[in-house]
Design a protein around this motif. Structure first.
Motif, short mmCIF file in Angstrom:
data_model
loop_
_atom_site.label_atom_id
_atom_site.label_comp_id
_atom_site.label_asym_id
_atom_site.label_seq_id
_atom_site.Cartn_x
_atom_site.Cartn_y
_atom_site.Cartn_z
N PRO A 129 0.83 -1.22 0.00
CA PRO A 129 0.00 0.00 0.00
C PRO A 129 0.86 1.27 0.00
CG PRO A 129 -0.74 -1.56 1.67
CD PRO A 129 0.58 -2.08 1.16
N PRO A 130 0.34 2.36 -0.54
CA PRO A 130 1.16 3.57 -0.72
C PRO A 130 1.28 4.46 0.53
CG PRO A 130 -1.01 3.88 -1.69
CD PRO A 130 -1.00 2.48 -1.14
N LEU A 131 0.76 3.97 1.68
CA LEU A 131 0.73 4.83 2.88
C LEU A 131 2.11 5.31 3.34
CD1 LEU A 131 -1.86 3.03 5.21
CD2 LEU A 131 -2.23 4.89 3.55
N ASP A 132 3.04 4.37 3.50
CA ASP A 132 4.35 4.73 4.07
C ASP A 132 5.15 5.65 3.16
OD1 ASP A 132 3.94 3.34 6.40
OD2 ASP A 132 4.84 1.49 5.64
N LYS A 133 4.93 5.47 1.85
CA LYS A 133 5.63 6.32 0.90
C LYS A 133 5.25 7.79 1.09
CE LYS A 133 5.23 6.37 -3.96
NZ LYS A 133 5.33 5.59 -5.21
N ALA A 134 4.02 7.99 1.57
CA ALA A 134 3.51 9.36 1.71
C ALA A 134 3.76 9.95 3.11
CB ALA A 134 2.00 9.35 1.42
N ARG A 153 11.92 -0.14 1.23
CA ARG A 153 11.29 -0.49 -0.05
C ARG A 153 11.70 0.49 -1.13
NH1 ARG A 153 6.96 -4.27 -0.47
NH2 ARG A 153 6.58 -5.26 1.55
N LEU A 154 11.81 -0.03 -2.33
CA LEU A 154 12.15 0.80 -3.49
C LEU A 154 10.92 1.61 -3.89
CD1 LEU A 154 14.35 1.28 -5.73
CD2 LEU A 154 13.08 -0.40 -7.08
N ASP A 155 11.10 2.89 -4.07
CA ASP A 155 10.02 3.72 -4.62
C ASP A 155 10.11 3.55 -6.14
OD1 ASP A 155 8.44 5.72 -5.68
OD2 ASP A 155 8.99 7.21 -4.15
N VAL A 156 9.32 2.62 -6.66
CA VAL A 156 9.53 2.21 -8.05
C VAL A 156 9.20 3.35 -9.03
CG1 VAL A 156 7.27 1.12 -8.47
CG2 VAL A 156 9.29 0.28 -9.67
N ASP A 157 8.24 4.20 -8.68
CA ASP A 157 7.92 5.31 -9.59
C ASP A 157 9.08 6.32 -9.64
OD1 ASP A 157 5.51 4.19 -10.25
OD2 ASP A 157 4.41 5.23 -8.65
N ALA A 158 9.60 6.64 -8.45
CA ALA A 158 10.74 7.56 -8.41
C ALA A 158 11.93 6.97 -9.15
CB ALA A 158 11.12 7.86 -6.95
N VAL A 163 15.27 6.69 -14.99
CA VAL A 163 15.79 5.87 -16.09
C VAL A 163 15.64 6.62 -17.40
CG1 VAL A 163 15.50 3.70 -17.36
CG2 VAL A 163 15.18 3.74 -14.88
N PRO A 164 16.75 6.85 -18.09
CA PRO A 164 16.62 7.52 -19.38
C PRO A 164 16.21 6.50 -20.45
CG PRO A 164 18.94 7.13 -18.86
CD PRO A 164 18.13 6.48 -17.78
N TRP A 190 5.82 -5.22 -9.95
CA TRP A 190 6.11 -5.73 -8.60
C TRP A 190 5.84 -4.68 -7.51
CZ3 TRP A 190 7.19 -10.84 -8.12
CH2 TRP A 190 7.51 -11.52 -9.31
N GLY A 191 5.48 -3.48 -7.91
CA GLY A 191 5.26 -2.42 -6.92
C GLY A 191 6.56 -2.03 -6.24
N ASP A 192 6.44 -1.56 -5.01
CA ASP A 192 7.62 -1.12 -4.25
C ASP A 192 8.26 -2.32 -3.54
OD1 ASP A 192 7.00 1.39 -5.14
OD2 ASP A 192 6.21 2.12 -3.22
N VAL A 193 9.17 -2.98 -4.23
CA VAL A 193 9.76 -4.21 -3.66
C VAL A 193 10.67 -3.89 -2.47
CG1 VAL A 193 9.70 -5.62 -5.76
CG2 VAL A 193 11.67 -4.12 -5.30
N ILE A 194 10.88 -4.88 -1.64
CA ILE A 194 11.79 -4.74 -0.50
C ILE A 194 13.23 -4.81 -0.99
CG2 ILE A 194 12.62 -5.88 1.61
CD1 ILE A 194 9.80 -6.72 2.21
#
Ligand code: GLU
Length: 289
Positions: A129-134, A153-158, A163-164, A190-194
């Motif tokens: 879930p996106p809670l902790d990221k926020a 966890r990796l912030d996969v969107d960031a 990535v160019p 995979w979302g924000d993987v550990i």
């Protein structure tokens, strides 16, 4: 020409079965054909599930199969400080965040919010879930100061935003390595993987990319079950400036029930087969090598 390097990287959290024999023997065969190196890496970051007995079993089984590898064997549990240093880079670049939710909290949150429609990763596990990221920085600091357990966890969107161009990897179409194709990496699946677990400064994905680069692995030959996880690893390589190996994801051996072999399947375990008088030659015939 540069020396090609292959590796077999089992986790000593169970007994090796026919599927492992296939993977190990195929790696060695491909390395021999290419005149390259074959390495053995023990992936034992999970210090609660990995045991010295299982590790001894791996050596016994592989030697029985007639395999030999270049020394030294890299044991991941001996390199936590190296993974920590890489993790620190990801923290400094704000590409990871502390994730505090327990499994129970994740389950409860999803049940309340999305229920059955909640997105899942390719293995069927609900995305984090996106809670902790926020969480505001102040709140993060407060929880860490209170010693709340957390994973990184990796912030996969960031991460993807850094990535160019397109992110992809090179996959051999078969074990002859005659042809390759380019595969689009889709780590977002995979979302924000550990990238570091609660108790250890790494995760499977982080340790694998660090070690493959460090050991100059040029060819990763492993089971089809890790095919789409390669997208996550490709992203980590990109973020860390590591040059990617080429990949071949081989077929998986199936059990009599048509399902993937697992470490709990006693009848396909190599030690059990050996005890039953099966020879290494028969094992090779059984797995079609
Ligand atoms: N240690 C992993 C496993 O036993 C394999 C990792 C890899 O080959 O990249 O499933």
């Amino acid at each position: 020409m540069t020396l090609l390097t292959f590796r077999f990287a089992p986790s000593p959290n169970g007994e090796l079965h026919l599927g492992h024999a296939y993977s190990a023997l195929l790696n060695q065969q491909m390395a021999a054909l290419a005149g390259g190196r074959f390495l053995l890496r023990i992936e034992d970051i999970d210090v609660t599930r990995c045991t010295p007995e299982f590790e001894a079993g791996i050596f016994r089984d592989l030697e029985w199969l007639g395999l030999s590898w270049q020394e030294p064997v890299r044991r991941q549990s001996e390199h936590f400080s190296e993974y920590r240093a890489v993790l620190d880079r990801l923290i400094a670049e704000e590409l990871v965040y502390p994730a505090f939710m327990s499994r129970g909290e994740i389950r409860a949150f999803i049940a309340e919010t999305g229920g059955r429609d909640w997105p899942r990763d390719p293995d069927g596990v609900p995305l984090y879930p996106p809670l902790d990221k926020a969480l505001p920085t102040r709140e993060r600091k407060r929880r860490i100061a209170e010693k709340a357990p957390f994973a990184w966890r990796l912030d996969v969107d960031a991460a993807m935003a850094r990535v160019p161009g397109a992110l992809s990897w090179i996959e051999f179409t078969d074990e002859t390595m005659a042809e390759t194709r380019t595969v689009e990496a889709r780590p977002q699946a995979w979302g924000d993987v550990i990238v570091a677990r609660r108790d250890i400064p790494t995760s499977y994905h982080l340790a694998v990319v660090v070690d493959d680069a460090l050991q100059k692995v040029s060819h990763v030959v492993r089971g089809q079950d890790l095919y789409s996880a390669t997208g996550v690893q490709r992203l980590l390589q990109q973020l860390l400036g590591l040059s990617p190996p080429r990949y071949f994801h081989h077929r998986l051996l199936l059990g009599p029930d048509g399902r993937k072999l697992s470490k709990s399947l006693k009848d396909t375990g190599l030690a059990a087969l050996r005890d039953a008088g099966v020879s290494p030659q028969e094992v090779k015939r059984l797995i079609g090598l």
